[in-house]
Write a protein that holds these residues in place. Structure first.
Motif, short mmCIF file in Angstrom:
data_model
loop_
_atom_site.label_atom_id
_atom_site.label_comp_id
_atom_site.label_asym_id
_atom_site.label_seq_id
_atom_site.Cartn_x
_atom_site.Cartn_y
_atom_site.Cartn_z
N THR A 68 19.57 1.75 109.15
CA THR A 68 20.81 1.12 109.58
C THR A 68 21.83 2.22 109.82
N ASN A 69 22.37 2.24 111.02
CA ASN A 69 23.31 3.27 111.42
C ASN A 69 24.74 2.83 111.12
N THR A 70 25.37 3.47 110.14
CA THR A 70 26.76 3.16 109.81
C THR A 70 27.73 4.20 110.37
N ASP A 71 27.19 5.19 111.09
CA ASP A 71 28.05 6.17 111.76
C ASP A 71 28.65 5.57 113.02
N ASP A 72 29.57 6.30 113.63
CA ASP A 72 30.17 5.82 114.88
C ASP A 72 29.49 6.41 116.11
N GLN A 73 28.37 7.11 115.93
CA GLN A 73 27.59 7.65 117.04
C GLN A 73 26.14 7.19 116.90
N ALA A 74 25.43 7.15 118.01
CA ALA A 74 24.02 6.75 118.00
C ALA A 74 23.16 7.82 117.34
N HIS A 75 22.06 7.37 116.72
CA HIS A 75 21.09 8.26 116.08
C HIS A 75 19.69 7.73 116.38
N THR A 76 18.68 8.55 116.07
CA THR A 76 17.29 8.11 116.13
C THR A 76 16.62 8.48 114.82
N ALA A 77 15.45 7.92 114.59
CA ALA A 77 14.53 8.38 113.55
C ALA A 77 13.25 8.69 114.31
N THR A 78 12.96 9.98 114.48
CA THR A 78 11.89 10.42 115.36
C THR A 78 10.96 11.38 114.64
N SER A 79 9.67 11.03 114.58
CA SER A 79 8.64 11.90 114.03
C SER A 79 7.66 12.19 115.15
#
Length: 121
Positions: A68-79
């Motif tokens: 769950t992204n609570t930041d104000d910018q987009a993120h990924t979870a990438t392996s």
């Protein structure tokens, strides 16, 4: 089994051996105190302040991890070669189910200094 002991000075008439009531306010919610080594079927990872938390989780084969992204910018979870949530917008969540055992390190592809590990057993 709970074994209660009295701390003395209790004049409210309650039984001295009763355990304290557990309320929502008394339940620890600090992610740093979570046991992340015992496999679970569902794990929650918060993305906050450009970090994954907790950074290490253990899930059972067939278990699901939700970011769950609570930041104000987009993120990924990438392996690389294992999984990729794609872009997780601010305020959004993404999940991956793990069907094979292994240890998977991952990053945010937008911010590669963000790293964490999932162990599947």
């Amino acid at each position: 089994m709970f074994v209660g002991t009295s701390c003395g000075g209790d004049d409210d008439g309650d039984s001295a051996g009763d355990p304290p009531a557990v309320t929502e306010a008394s339940v620890a919610t600090d992610m740093s105190t979570m046991d992340t080594t015992t496999p679970v079927m569902e794990a929650a990872i918060e993305i906050a302040d450009f970090a994954f938390g907790p950074t290490d989780v253990t899930v059972a084969v067939g278990g699901t991890v939700t970011w769950t992204n609570t930041d104000d910018q987009a993120h990924t979870a990438t392996s690389s070669g294992n999984f990729d949530t794609g872009s997780i917008a601010a305020g959004a969540s993404a999940s991956v189910t793990f069907d094979e055992p292994g240890t998977f390190t991952y990053i945010c592809s937008f911010h590669p200094f963000m790293t964490a590990t999932i162990t599947v057993v």
